[in-house]
Design an enzyme around this catalytic site. Sequence first.
Site, PDB file in Angstrom:
ATOM      1  N   GLU A 296       0.845  -1.192   0.000  1.00  0.00           N
ATOM      2  CA  GLU A 296       0.000   0.000   0.000  1.00  0.00           C
ATOM      3  C   GLU A 296       0.882   1.244   0.000  1.00  0.00           C
ATOM      4  O   GLU A 296       1.374   1.661   1.070  1.00  0.00           O
ATOM      5  CB  GLU A 296      -0.883   0.028   1.252  1.00  0.00           C
ATOM      6  CG  GLU A 296      -1.798  -1.159   1.390  1.00  0.00           C
ATOM      7  CD  GLU A 296      -2.983  -0.833   2.296  1.00  0.00           C
ATOM      8  OE1 GLU A 296      -4.100  -0.785   1.784  1.00  0.00           O
ATOM      9  OE2 GLU A 296      -2.781  -0.585   3.487  1.00  0.00           O
TER      10      GLU A 296
ATOM     11  N   GLY B  67      -6.483   6.510   0.722  1.00  0.00           N
ATOM     12  CA  GLY B  67      -7.519   7.486   1.042  1.00  0.00           C
ATOM     13  C   GLY B  67      -7.383   8.800   0.296  1.00  0.00           C
ATOM     14  O   GLY B  67      -8.023   9.784   0.643  1.00  0.00           O
TER      15      GLY B  67
ATOM     16  N   SER C  21      -6.769   3.431  -2.533  1.00  0.00           N
ATOM     17  CA  SER C  21      -7.788   3.995  -3.435  1.00  0.00           C
ATOM     18  C   SER C  21      -8.243   3.010  -4.513  1.00  0.00           C
ATOM     19  O   SER C  21      -8.486   3.406  -5.656  1.00  0.00           O
ATOM     20  CB  SER C  21      -7.291   5.300  -4.061  1.00  0.00           C
ATOM     21  OG  SER C  21      -7.030   6.260  -3.052  1.00  0.00           O
TER      22      SER C  21
HETATM   23  P1  PGA Z   1      -8.349   3.280   0.762  1.00  0.00           P
HETATM   24  O1  PGA Z   1      -7.636   2.584   2.021  1.00  0.00           O
HETATM   25  O2  PGA Z   1      -8.882   2.182  -0.119  1.00  0.00           O
HETATM   26  O3  PGA Z   1      -9.433   4.122   1.360  1.00  0.00           O
HETATM   27  O4  PGA Z   1      -7.307   4.095   0.077  1.00  0.00           O
HETATM   28  C1  PGA Z   1      -6.856   1.432   1.869  1.00  0.00           C
HETATM   29  C2  PGA Z   1      -6.274   1.017   3.195  1.00  0.00           C
HETATM   30  O5  PGA Z   1      -5.958   1.903   4.001  1.00  0.00           O
HETATM   31  O6  PGA Z   1      -6.113  -0.171   3.498  1.00  0.00           O
END
Ligand code: PGA
Length: 246
Positions: free
Chosen positions: A167, A173, A208
Amino acid sequence: MRTPLVAANWKMHGTQAFARQLLADLEKGFASSSCSAQVLICPPFPYLSLVGDVAGETVALGAQNLSEQKNGAFTGEVSAEMLLDCGASYVLVGHSERRSLYGESDELVAKKFAVAKSSGLIPVLCIGESLEEREAGKTLEVVAGQLNAIASQGLESPWQDTVIAYEPVWAIGTGKTATPEQAQEVHRFIREQLGEAGVSTQILYGGSVKADNAVELFAQPDIDGALVGGASLKAEEFVSICCAAD
Ligand code: PGA
């Protein structure tokens, strides 16, 4: 060879009523689709049993964090044993929000990872670089460092029955996703670092992920699914992502 896995990270969202409604909507969504990806839901601690009771037959249950301690006077902490007792079989370890907002070091993450493994929980180890690190060309170095912190614990087979979630911190986010090529480059690198075990280790992409970018990401050979935050709170969107992983 590797079953696709899509994991929902609900973070600190919802109420019991919200969780029940979301699970009911997910059930409807899955019933009218024919997707067979493995699905994992990681709700907040207080709703673990609720999710397990309502959806435990169709989805796997995971927690978002665990204590590195086994038990004792550690106010506010939750042990691996308690998670197992509530029906969890997975646990997120080292999510970037834990690392950056709660000061979890590589060392602490490695201890949590070891406790998860020794208690029989499957850790979903989250790793990834910040924007600054990416721009400085340090992505692979950072990811290798995070993996080495685990490998240096001397566990017998650290990467067996383990899930890795790559990630990039700058994609979480933010609505910015790594391109499929950027993600694939890091996924391949991670798999190489895992040695022989890497052939069967599920490596998820997170940051995201949405229905409209999932297909392209999942088409990459080393991307085995996703860890989904925001979009996992919308049933239709999450079902579409799961089906894209099929
Ligand atoms: P997101 O979060 O899909 O809202 O970007 C992913 C995560 O924090 O595991």
